[in-house]
Enzyme design. Structure first.
Site: not given
Length: 912
Positions: A327, A634, A638
């Site tokens: 990310d 997070d 996800d």
């Protein structure tokens, strides 16, 4: 296909739902609840706990362990049996505990649904359980509320929603009632709000368009329930190794028994004892224990480097990772908005420093330092950013923190870097009134007393297009006003935005003292444009270094973010990712089939506007390409990809519980550099497991060859089954365990990842095992026969044979500290206190085995003379010297091959 909700006008949405802005009545709500069901996510049926526990024993390696326990119980070594069975139970319990993690992740997602909500029922606003919401209900949202279902907004006032958990967008999203394009990505649907997100500012009303499993959150929940977790490379290799070893042991034992009975005419009872001895010599009793200790030590080392491992095998899997999908926000970047550029009418100022710490200088393109006082336009622009601002920046416990909007905080930090504190600026120009930011108009204006009260000054901050439309003039560095050059500012705005920076425009106008109040109409015309401010969430410096380290280690790094393509592309370029290649967006992924995506994912490093399905497809495509994938995340969006990845990595500081429960590892500091450090430790763990296998198998092999040779040549058994088990348990519990503590080699990140399908038993390993096994057999059997020829008793001869094997293992332990490199230096011989301590403990155990009367009674051992010990040491030195010579030959051959390959490559380049 009907028009999606976000693309409809709010009135059309109400019409399609047969609802009104006044909400539903109770009777209609009850009817719809019966039709659509409760607004909740289903609880999946889970297996009974006892069945899940029993399933953990279905493992080839545990079968081998249980076989070893049967052998030791047959020999009435009850302590050994208890230890082996204990190891089996511990391994099964670990698997049982870890299997529950997917269910925990689902529970975390279900907990994101709001328990209560305010809704219009029967003409008034009431508080109800969110589970009773139905399509057509009108929900009231205010700051701090969790959105209870998917909504189409019908009223919004300054409403901002934190959608990071669902989309990955780092900043709160401004919402409005205006429809958006049908093909808009989830993060761009400003007319809708989604279950599980949080209102952080303003208020609004929204009509429920989806509940329960029909929501975006429900869709993610369905994705997660349909994902099979992947096993790790090490477990796959150990399972294959265990099956291979079990087959070899059974075949060898059966063949030995048949050979002795049928060919040699031995009695079945005697041959059965020999077959048991052979099986006992070959079973790797210590492998599960040493694997567990090695992995546990890896967990401790990773924890010291901010990587908390939730699933033990993930430690080793990190060492075999070939691709890391990361990310952006907070992992590769600091998650601290920072002003990088101030674009004026005639020049651009670069702003140094990153994050909220007010450290950095202002410079021109040629590096010349600029002060705020050197330019009236720059001074006024910075002052406007500080005063037209509702946020705060403060120092707490040695770090800088903010209270309020991150973008506004970046302007306050710019002011501090330029020497202008917010309190001093406010004291000089007190605020009289404010027009707060509204998403429809995209600006904020504040009114200030100025020039000792003789004038009032209006400061304007907002989106460039909104501010420019209110401006008639612009201010240059010499404090001269000129007619505003719209084309110039549009061009500069596009240039700065193309660098991935978010833009704010700053302007002002003066007026005569009036009522001291500011109306919305006062912010529409007559302003003087001051500057454009370029703001970005900058990369972490340590993450940039870590990405380079991963590239050197042969690991690809791919950035997968919910942010805009321009921002993702610019951050990627600064990280050394995707340079020269445009990011691939979620919309583009939608158009690709699985085959095409496999090609795209192999060539692309930056993916933007990625949804949960996109992330999941990317992980699967990489795995289909044969990659071992680590995925960071997070948000709840996800969770599916984290579960599917070979190693799921969640953020400990900013991550949702759903992400943490889905992950194998949690980063305590949300920093990509910690992933690189964990990969470093993971490779060290795998190295140590390889070293142990290379140490253990020759020991078992040497013992097995001694037994086989005795059977084939009709010799007296050189070692009894009990003595074989003594060697295995005594040496593995001391010597072999020392290898679990070996430090990670410094060069571990300078080599490519091992191929995911590579067997633990490579041709080189087979050769090394065979060579050392033969050396140990030669020394042990040779001394046994020598002692018998010399007229020594069989008890003494067997004691010499056992000690020859053990002492050879002591010497070979030093060889095993380095697989290819020589140990003939100070660090190699004396650098590990664990190895030295293990050798000392093992030597003490062998002295007890040889001289202690109770040990002689149990194992049939006998006392040895100094001359006998000299022969035993000679057998050990034989193994050590030949193993070091073999390493030298292997290094020489590998260097020669590398030289030949480089020469051939150079010739090929010159020919072309």
């Amino acid at each position: 296909m009907s028009t999606p909700w976000h693309a409809l006008e709010s009135g059309e949405t109400l019409t399609r739902l047969d609802a009104s802005a006044a909400g539903l009545d109770s009777a209609e709500a009850a009817r719809r609840l019966a039709e659509h069901g409760p607004n909740s996510l289903p609880t999946p049926r889970s297996d009974r706990w006892w069945w899940r526990l029993l399933r953990q024993f279905h493992n080839v390696l545990l079968y081998v362990m249980m076989g070893a326990a049967i052998v030791t119980s047959f020999l009435e070594h009850w302590i050994d049996t208890a230890v082996l069975l204990g190891a089996v139970v511990v391994n099964a319990l670990i698997g049982f505990i870890q299997e529950g993690r997917a269910e925990s992740a689902l529970d975390s997602i279900r907990s994101m649904l709001a328990p209560h909500t305010r809704v219009r029922r029967d003409g008034r606003i009431v508080d109800i359980a969110a589970v009773d919401l139905v399509p057509g209900d009108v929900v009231r949202l205010v700051s701090g509320d969790r959105v209870p279902a998917d909504l189409r907004l019908i009223r919004a006032r300054d409403l901002r929603i934190d959608e990071a958990a669902l989309t990955g967008e780092s900043l709160p999203v401004e919402k409005s009632t205006s429809p958006v394009d049908e093909d808009s990505e989830l993060g761009d649907r400003r007319s809708s709000c989604y279950a599980g997100t949080v209102a952080v500012f303003g208020q609004g009303d929204g009509v429920v368009v989806a509940t329960g499993t029909d929501t975006e959150l429900g869709r993610i929940n369905a994705l997660l329930t349909g994902i099979d977790t992947t096993t790790t490379p090490l477990l796959r290799q150990i399972a294959g190794f265990g099956r291979w070893l079990a087959a070899v042991i059974l075949v060898a034992a059966a063949a030995t028994y048949a050979f002795g009975v049928v060919v040699r005419g031995e009695t079945p009872a005697e041959m059965f004892t020999m077959a048991v001895a052979l099986a006992a010599s070959a079973i790797p009793e210590g492998l599960p224990a040493v694997m567990t200790v090695t992995l546990s030590l890896g967990v401790q080392r990773m924890a010291q480097r901010h990587a908390v491992v939730r699933r033990l095998p993930a430690v080793e899997t990190l060492g075999s990772v070939t691709v890391i999908c990361s990310d952006k926000t907070g992992t590769l970047t600091r998650n601290e908005m920072t002003v990088q550029k101030v674009v004026g009418a005639r020049r651009t100022i670069d702003v140094g420093g990153v994050g909220y710490a007010p450290v950095g200088t202002l410079t021109t393109g040629d590096g010349t330092t600029v002060t705020r006082e050197s330019s009236a336009a720059l001074d006024l622009a910075i002052r406007t950013g500080v005063l037209c601002n509702d946020s705060k920046v403060f120092e707490a416990d040695g770090s800088w923190e903010i209270d309020g909007d991150p973008t506004e905080a970046a302007l306050l930090v710019l002011g501090r870097k330029a020497g202008l504190r917010a309190d001093a600026a406010t004291a000089a120009w007190p605020r009289l009134d404010v027009v707060p930011f509204e998403s429809e108009h995209r600006f904020m204006a504040t009114l200030h007393r100025h020039d000792d009260g003789r004038r009032e000054r209006i400061l304007l901050k907002g989106a460039p297009e909104s501010v420019l439309s209110a401006c008639t003039h612009q201010l240059d560095d010499r404090n001269d006003r000129h007619p505003v050059e719209i084309a110039y500012w549009d061009r500069r705005a596009r240039e700065v935005a193309a660098q991935g920076l978010r833009l704010l425009a700053l302007a002002y106008r003066d007026r005569e003292p009036a009522t001291g109040t500011l109306e919305f109409e006062d912010a529409h015309q007559g302003f003087t444009f001051l500057a454009l401010v370029g703001i970005i969430d900058p990369p972490r410096e340590e993450a940039v270094v870590a990405v380079r380290e991963c590239h050197r280690a042969g690991i690809e790094v791919k950035m997968v973010t919910g942010d805009h393509a321009d921002t993702a592309g610019e951050i990627g370029a600064q990280m050394g990712l995707g340079v020269g290649r445009a990011p691939v967006t979620g919309a583009q992924i939608e158009t690709l089939d699985d085959t095409a995506l496999r090609h795209v994912v192999a060539e692309t490093d930056v993916f933007a506007r990625a949804s949960p399905e996109h992330k999941l497809r990317l992980v699967r495509a990489l795995q289909d390409n044969g990659e071992v994938v680590a995925m960071t995340g997070d948000g709840v969006n996800d969770a599916p990809a984290l579960t599917r990845a070979d190693v799921g990595v969640a953020m400990g500081e900013g991550g949702t519980e759903a992400a943490k429960e889905s992950a194998d590892m949690v980063l305590a500091d949300d920093n990509f550099a910690s992933i690189a450090a964990a990969v470093h430790e993971g490779r060290g763990v795998y190295d140590n497991i390889k070293k142990f296998v290379l140490f253990m198998l020759p020991t078992n092999g040497g013992e097995a060859l001694v037994v086989i040779a005795a059977i084939v040549f009709q010799l007296t058994l050189p070692m009894t089954p009990a003595q074989v088990l003594w060697i295995n348990l005594a040496t593995v519990s001391t010597l072999g365990l020392a290898l679990a503590f070996e430090p990670t080699e410094k060069t571990v990140m300078q080599r490519a990842p091992r191929p995911p399908g590579q067997s633990l038993m490579t041709p080189f390993f087979v050769w090394r095992v065979a060579m050392v096994s033969a050396l140990m057999m030669t020394g042990s059997l040779g001394l046994f026969l020598w002692e018998l020829e010399s007229g020594t008793s069989v008890e003494v001869a067997r004691t010499v044979a056992v000690n020859a094997i053990v002492v050879a293992e002591m010497f070979y332990l030093f060889n095993s500290r380095r697989i290819y490199n020589s140990v003939l230096d100070r660090e190699g011989m004396l650098g590990s206190p664990y190895v030295l301590g293990a050798v000392a403990v093992c030597a003490l155990l062998q002295l007890l085995f040889t001289y202690a009367p109770f040990m002689q009674a149990v194992f049939g051992s006998a006392a040895l003379t100094l001359a006998d010990w000299g022969k035993v040491l000679g057998a050990g030195l034989l193994v050590f010297v030949v193993a070091e010579l073999e390493k030298w030959v292997v290094r020489h051959v590998r260097r020669s091959r590398m030289h030949e390959r480089s020469s051939a490559s150079a010739l090929s380049r010159s020919a072309s």
